[in-house]
Design a protein around this motif. Structure first.
Motif, PDB file in Angstrom:
ATOM      1  N   TYR A  73      21.892 -36.235  26.473  1.00 37.56           N
ATOM      2  CA  TYR A  73      22.552 -37.251  27.278  1.00 37.56           C
ATOM      3  C   TYR A  73      21.463 -37.979  28.067  1.00 37.56           C
ATOM      4  CZ  TYR A  73      27.151 -35.152  26.435  1.00 37.56           C
ATOM      5  OH  TYR A  73      28.300 -34.684  25.857  1.00 37.56           O
ATOM      6  N   LEU A  74      21.497 -39.306  28.035  1.00 34.87           N
ATOM      7  CA  LEU A  74      20.522 -40.116  28.760  1.00 34.87           C
ATOM      8  C   LEU A  74      20.922 -40.235  30.229  1.00 34.87           C
ATOM      9  CD1 LEU A  74      20.025 -42.982  26.149  1.00 34.87           C
ATOM     10  CD2 LEU A  74      18.695 -40.851  26.399  1.00 34.87           C
ATOM     11  N   MET A  75      20.013 -40.742  31.019  1.00 35.53           N
ATOM     12  CA  MET A  75      20.297 -40.904  32.438  1.00 35.53           C
ATOM     13  C   MET A  75      21.439 -41.898  32.655  1.00 35.53           C
ATOM     14  SD  MET A  75      17.582 -41.806  35.460  1.00 35.53           S
ATOM     15  CE  MET A  75      18.012 -41.549  37.190  1.00 35.53           C
ATOM     16  N   TYR A  76      21.493 -42.929  31.841  1.00 31.35           N
ATOM     17  CA  TYR A  76      22.583 -43.904  31.797  1.00 31.35           C
ATOM     18  C   TYR A  76      22.531 -44.533  30.417  1.00 31.35           C
ATOM     19  CZ  TYR A  76      18.648 -46.871  33.259  1.00 31.35           C
ATOM     20  OH  TYR A  76      17.426 -47.487  33.351  1.00 31.35           O
ATOM     21  N   PRO A  77      23.541 -45.265  29.983  1.00 31.70           N
ATOM     22  CA  PRO A  77      23.538 -45.804  28.622  1.00 31.70           C
ATOM     23  C   PRO A  77      22.276 -46.600  28.323  1.00 31.70           C
ATOM     24  CG  PRO A  77      25.713 -46.048  29.587  1.00 31.70           C
ATOM     25  CD  PRO A  77      24.813 -45.548  30.687  1.00 31.70           C
ATOM     26  N   ASP A  78      21.632 -46.261  27.186  1.00 29.84           N
ATOM     27  CA  ASP A  78      20.424 -46.941  26.712  1.00 29.84           C
ATOM     28  C   ASP A  78      19.229 -46.763  27.649  1.00 29.84           C
ATOM     29  OD1 ASP A  78      21.798 -47.962  24.459  1.00 29.84           O
ATOM     30  OD2 ASP A  78      22.581 -49.615  25.683  1.00 29.84           O
ATOM     31  N   ALA A  79      19.287 -45.790  28.544  1.00 27.43           N
ATOM     32  CA  ALA A  79      18.162 -45.558  29.458  1.00 27.43           C
ATOM     33  C   ALA A  79      16.953 -45.033  28.689  1.00 27.43           C
ATOM     34  CB  ALA A  79      18.560 -44.563  30.540  1.00 27.43           C
ATOM     35  N   PRO A  80      15.760 -45.338  29.168  1.00 25.29           N
ATOM     36  CA  PRO A  80      14.556 -44.804  28.522  1.00 25.29           C
ATOM     37  C   PRO A  80      14.209 -43.402  28.977  1.00 25.29           C
ATOM     38  CG  PRO A  80      13.935 -46.263  30.313  1.00 25.29           C
ATOM     39  CD  PRO A  80      15.433 -46.308  30.240  1.00 25.29           C
ATOM     40  N   CYS A  81      15.012 -42.839  29.890  1.00 25.90           N
ATOM     41  CA  CYS A  81      14.627 -41.568  30.506  1.00 25.90           C
ATOM     42  C   CYS A  81      15.808 -40.610  30.598  1.00 25.90           C
ATOM     43  CB  CYS A  81      14.047 -41.813  31.900  1.00 25.90           C
ATOM     44  SG  CYS A  81      15.166 -42.712  32.991  1.00 25.90           S
ATOM     45  N   LEU A  82      15.472 -39.364  30.905  1.00 28.80           N
ATOM     46  CA  LEU A  82      16.456 -38.301  31.093  1.00 28.80           C
ATOM     47  C   LEU A  82      16.593 -37.983  32.577  1.00 28.80           C
ATOM     48  CD1 LEU A  82      15.404 -35.851  28.234  1.00 28.80           C
ATOM     49  CD2 LEU A  82      16.987 -37.792  28.129  1.00 28.80           C
ATOM     50  N   ASP A  83      17.635 -37.208  32.893  1.00 31.43           N
ATOM     51  CA  ASP A  83      17.963 -36.871  34.276  1.00 31.43           C
ATOM     52  C   ASP A  83      18.175 -35.365  34.361  1.00 31.43           C
ATOM     53  OD1 ASP A  83      19.107 -36.458  36.763  1.00 31.43           O
ATOM     54  OD2 ASP A  83      20.737 -37.890  36.499  1.00 31.43           O
ATOM     55  N   ALA A  84      17.333 -34.677  35.147  1.00 28.91           N
ATOM     56  CA  ALA A  84      17.414 -33.219  35.234  1.00 28.91           C
ATOM     57  C   ALA A  84      18.689 -32.731  35.899  1.00 28.91           C
ATOM     58  CB  ALA A  84      16.197 -32.672  35.979  1.00 28.91           C
ATOM     59  N   SER A  85      19.353 -33.572  36.687  1.00 27.68           N
ATOM     60  CA  SER A  85      20.590 -33.130  37.345  1.00 27.68           C
ATOM     61  C   SER A  85      21.695 -32.848  36.328  1.00 27.68           C
ATOM     62  CB  SER A  85      21.066 -34.177  38.353  1.00 27.68           C
ATOM     63  OG  SER A  85      21.611 -35.322  37.720  1.00 27.68           O
ATOM     64  N   LEU A  86      21.537 -33.315  35.074  1.00 28.03           N
ATOM     65  CA  LEU A  86      22.550 -33.035  34.053  1.00 28.03           C
ATOM     66  C   LEU A  86      22.666 -31.551  33.748  1.00 28.03           C
ATOM     67  CD1 LEU A  86      21.908 -36.107  31.797  1.00 28.03           C
ATOM     68  CD2 LEU A  86      24.108 -35.501  32.802  1.00 28.03           C
ATOM     69  N   ALA A  87      21.678 -30.754  34.178  1.00 23.81           N
ATOM     70  CA  ALA A  87      21.819 -29.298  34.047  1.00 23.81           C
ATOM     71  C   ALA A  87      23.045 -28.802  34.809  1.00 23.81           C
ATOM     72  CB  ALA A  87      20.560 -28.599  34.569  1.00 23.81           C
TER      73      ALA A  87
ATOM     74  N   PHE B 270       8.153 -26.057  36.614  1.00 26.04           N
ATOM     75  CA  PHE B 270       9.070 -26.790  37.492  1.00 26.04           C
ATOM     76  C   PHE B 270       9.486 -28.084  36.797  1.00 26.04           C
ATOM     77  CE2 PHE B 270       6.793 -23.922  40.276  1.00 26.04           C
ATOM     78  CZ  PHE B 270       7.800 -23.440  41.098  1.00 26.04           C
ATOM     79  N   HIS B 271      10.322 -28.878  37.453  1.00 26.96           N
ATOM     80  CA  HIS B 271      10.923 -30.029  36.779  1.00 26.96           C
ATOM     81  C   HIS B 271      11.007 -31.246  37.700  1.00 26.96           C
ATOM     82  CE1 HIS B 271      12.280 -26.417  34.712  1.00 26.96           C
ATOM     83  NE2 HIS B 271      12.311 -27.158  33.619  1.00 26.96           N
ATOM     84  N   TYR B 272      10.640 -32.409  37.139  1.00 26.50           N
ATOM     85  CA  TYR B 272      10.842 -33.667  37.843  1.00 26.50           C
ATOM     86  C   TYR B 272      12.315 -34.066  37.772  1.00 26.50           C
ATOM     87  CZ  TYR B 272       5.765 -34.139  37.800  1.00 26.50           C
ATOM     88  OH  TYR B 272       4.422 -33.928  37.995  1.00 26.50           O
ATOM     89  N   ARG B 273      12.741 -34.905  38.720  1.00 25.63           N
ATOM     90  CA  ARG B 273      14.157 -35.288  38.784  1.00 25.63           C
ATOM     91  C   ARG B 273      14.576 -36.124  37.576  1.00 25.63           C
ATOM     92  NH1 ARG B 273      15.397 -38.451  43.925  1.00 25.63           N
ATOM     93  NH2 ARG B 273      13.350 -39.381  43.562  1.00 25.63           N
ATOM     94  N   TYR B 274      13.757 -37.102  37.212  1.00 26.84           N
ATOM     95  CA  TYR B 274      14.070 -37.977  36.076  1.00 26.84           C
ATOM     96  C   TYR B 274      12.770 -38.605  35.596  1.00 26.84           C
ATOM     97  CZ  TYR B 274      14.161 -41.407  39.919  1.00 26.84           C
ATOM     98  OH  TYR B 274      13.860 -42.157  41.033  1.00 26.84           O
ATOM     99  N   GLY B 275      12.814 -39.219  34.447  1.00 24.78           N
ATOM    100  CA  GLY B 275      11.612 -39.737  33.827  1.00 24.78           C
ATOM    101  C   GLY B 275      10.930 -40.815  34.637  1.00 24.78           C
ATOM    102  N   GLY B 276       9.598 -40.766  34.715  1.00 22.42           N
ATOM    103  CA  GLY B 276       8.810 -41.796  35.372  1.00 22.42           C
ATOM    104  C   GLY B 276       8.418 -41.492  36.800  1.00 22.42           C
ATOM    105  N   VAL B 277       9.052 -40.503  37.448  1.00 23.69           N
ATOM    106  CA  VAL B 277       8.763 -40.269  38.863  1.00 23.69           C
ATOM    107  C   VAL B 277       7.519 -39.429  39.082  1.00 23.69           C
ATOM    108  CG1 VAL B 277      11.164 -40.515  39.595  1.00 23.69           C
ATOM    109  CG2 VAL B 277      10.303 -38.266  38.942  1.00 23.69           C
ATOM    110  N   GLU B 278       6.953 -38.878  38.010  1.00 22.92           N
ATOM    111  CA  GLU B 278       5.788 -38.005  38.182  1.00 22.92           C
ATOM    112  C   GLU B 278       4.604 -38.745  38.799  1.00 22.92           C
ATOM    113  OE1 GLU B 278       5.725 -39.786  34.067  1.00 22.92           O
ATOM    114  OE2 GLU B 278       7.216 -38.783  35.345  1.00 22.92           O
ATOM    115  N   ARG B 279       4.617 -40.056  38.764  1.00 21.81           N
ATOM    116  CA  ARG B 279       3.519 -40.827  39.343  1.00 21.81           C
ATOM    117  C   ARG B 279       3.623 -40.941  40.862  1.00 21.81           C
ATOM    118  NH1 ARG B 279       5.198 -43.678  34.854  1.00 21.81           N
ATOM    119  NH2 ARG B 279       6.459 -45.080  36.147  1.00 21.81           N
TER     120      ARG B 279
END
Length: 602
Positions: free
Chosen positions: A470-484, A513-522
């Protein structure tokens, strides 16, 4: 008796004068929380309430900020620990000449919380001889007040805006200098001797002057009260001490006058050093309150769960639900930058929070999941609360197709997958409450139809077969760890959720450990709660070995970095803490992960 030492450190501040966040322990009294550093300096304390202006703010202004410091006047080594099953903190300072133990508490009384703030610090010499330096300096509240001191009879009285307070101590504490800037004192102790130093404070109210002997006795009384509270918890079994320590941390975040639960008692601690993600968390989020209530219910903290749920339902009955509230139940003010340097130079420093003006669909799921767990534990909803919940279910059924800010409170509204799952969760729990006889059945059929439409919409728009998730939102380029969390919420599609967990691990996992969603590691660290949500989700899906291994690694890292109170985020490389602390989501996620791993009832 105190537990074995939990941390050893040199209590070394960096070149700019800041301590690592993991070197702070938290003290609390049901109204406010103080952060005590491993070098004996209390660097944060908002008086009298968690969302009041700070009396001490060295945490955000190392050079000029307010602090209450007690430490040897010679080089020292440090060992720290909480007393067993208690929020009374002990710090042992060892010098070449001797050893002293600093025991500190935000005191309570025999009948519960005191009607004044009482910060007590006892130093006892156990070996040799040690001289300690004491410094008391008050916040100027970003230059909006000028503190001043005066003698009132035999007492040293301070004024910081509307806060009136006393600097009290035993006779062997010698004041060296006192002016409107600071109080400096020394105390010399030999083996078997001790001294007590305390602050008693209130805001725009008459001030009690308790004898210093009574304040000293209340340190041990407070310790006993904490331990008695812990005896009533259902925490026995594997990882019992970790569960109790997290329960004690959550208890610190409950504002006893109203039942509100703050997300964290600090403001503007950065999610990335030098970055702009510096938020004020000293408010009560519907989400955090709901998750904390469920954790309290799971460990049998019935009084806390009931108080928090009553607060939550009363807020919802006041009109349009908000994402968060002040501890007094009012609207959270918008963020305002204040003139402080910020922790390690991280700007801006803010008071207030943008979430106060957002809408998040997640509040619907949070509210109904909380009510559902409350009822599942054998409790009963009153008719007014049931009516409030019915209106909220109708609102959810009407609004679920709208975009919102999502669980991570982002600036760009989207059709966040987790938000849609939260709406599904709300209507599913509403139906279950109807079937349990706890809510009127008038709209059950409508809620059932909308629940099924939400599930179909998610499967059609939010699933990516190419990503296997499941993507973070429709057609999103990233995932969302809260979906756990969707696994715990019992969302349909177990196979897809299992594949989503694997994708989250691949894309967002870093060093266990885990980032919240894609791209925030920066720009931020790993969100600690996400890791424990992953642990719980894998355990619920029957992946017990993987879940236990992930849990063991995370706890080994955390246990090696503090005294048992944990921040919002962690640097996956250095294991330094980031973000506001102690963080409620972190601790409640630890409780839920442990309970699930042990097979405790949901």
């Amino acid at each position: 008796m105190p537990s074995s030492p939990h941390q050893q450190c040199g209590a070394v501040r960096d070149a700019d004068g800041y301590l690592p966040l993991e070197e702070y322990g938290a003290l609390g009294d049901g109204r406010a929380v103080a952060l005590s550093g491993a070098d004996g300096s209390i660097d944060w304390w908002c008086v009298p309430n968690m969302d009041s202006a700070p009396l001490f703010d060295r945490l955000l202004s190392a050079e000029e900020g307010g602090r209450f410091a007690i430490a040897p006047d010679a080089p020292f080594r440090v060992t720290r620990r909480y007393r067993d099953d208690s929020n009374v903190l002990e710090t042992s300072f060892t010098t070449d000449q001797g050893r002293v133990v600093l025991t500190e508490s935000l005191n309570s009384g025999t009948a519960g919380r005191l009607p004044w703030a009482e910060l007590a610090r006892r130093v006892a010499c156990t070996e040799g001889a040690v001289t300690l330096a004491v410094e008391l300096r008050f916040s100027r509240r970003w230059d909006t007040v000028n503190p001043y001191l005066q003698r009132a009879g035999h007492h040293d009285l301070f004024h910081v805006g509307e806060v009136l307070g006393l600097f009290l101590r035993t006779d062997n504490v010698r004041v060296e200098t006192m002016d409107d800037t600071a109080i400096r004192a020394t105390v010399s102790l030999r083996a078997g001797e001790q001294a007590t130093i305390a602050i008693v404070a209130g805001e725009a109210e008459p001030l009690v002057v308790p004898p210093i002997e009574d304040i000293d006795r209340r340190i041990d009384l407070s310790d006993e009260e904490w331990r008695q509270w812990c005896t009533r918890l259902r925490c026995d079994g594997e990882w019992r001490d970790a569960m109790v320590r997290s329960a004690l941390a959550l208890k610190l975040l409950l504002y006893s006058p109203t039942g509100a639960i703050v997300a964290a008692p600090t403001s503007s601690l950065p999610e990335g050093i030098g970055g702009k993600k510096n938020w004020d968390y000293r408010y009560a989020w519907i989400r955090d309150a709901g998750y904390t209530i469920k954790a309290f219910l799971r460990i049998g903290a019935w009084g806390e769960a009931k108080a928090a749920l009553t607060w939550l339902l009363k807020r919802l009955g006041d009109g349009e639900p908000r994402v968060c509230y002040t501890v007094g139940g009012r609207a959270v003010p918008p963020p305002q930058a204040v003139d402080l340097p910020g922790y390690r130079g991280s700007q801006p420093v803010v008071m207030g929070n943008i979430a106060g003006g957002q809408h998040q669909h997640g509040i619907y799921g949070d509210i109904f999941e909380t009510a559902g767990r409350f009822v599942a534990c054998g409790n009963i909803l009153d008719p007014a609360s049931a009516e409030t919940l019915s209106h909220l279910a109708d609102q959810c059924a009407d609004r679920w197709r709208l975009k919102d800010a999502g669980i991570w409170e982002l600036d760009t509204p989207q059709h966040y997958t987790m938000s849609k799952i939260s709406c599904w969760q709300a209507l599913q729990r509403a139906i279950e409450l109807v079937d349990a006889g706890q809510m009127p059945a008038t709209c059950r059929e409508r809620w059932s139809r909308e629940r099924d439409r939400i599930a179909a919409w998610i499967d059609e728009h939010c699933w990516s077969e190419a990503r296997g998730a499941y993507l973070m939102y429709p057609d999103a380029p990233c995932l969302d760890a809260s979906l756990a969390l969707a696994v715990r919420f019992r969302f349909d599609g177990t196979e897809r959720l299992a594949r989503t967990l694997d994708a989250i691990e691949r894309d967002l996992g870093r060093g266990g450990f885990h980032y919240r969603y894609g791209g925030v590691e920066r720009e931020e660290g790993c969100f600690v709660a996400c890791t424990f949500w992953m642990v719980e989700a894998r355990a619920l899906l029957g992946q017990h070995d993987a879940a236990r291994a992930m849990f063991a690694h995370a706890m080994e890292v955390l246990d090696g970095r503090g005294v048992g109170t944990y921040a919002e985020m962690i640097d996956p490389d250095t294991h330094g803490f980031l973000g506001n602390t102690p963080q409620g989501l972190t601790h409640l996620a630890i409780i839920q992960a442990i309970a699930t791993l042990r097979g405790d009832a949901l």
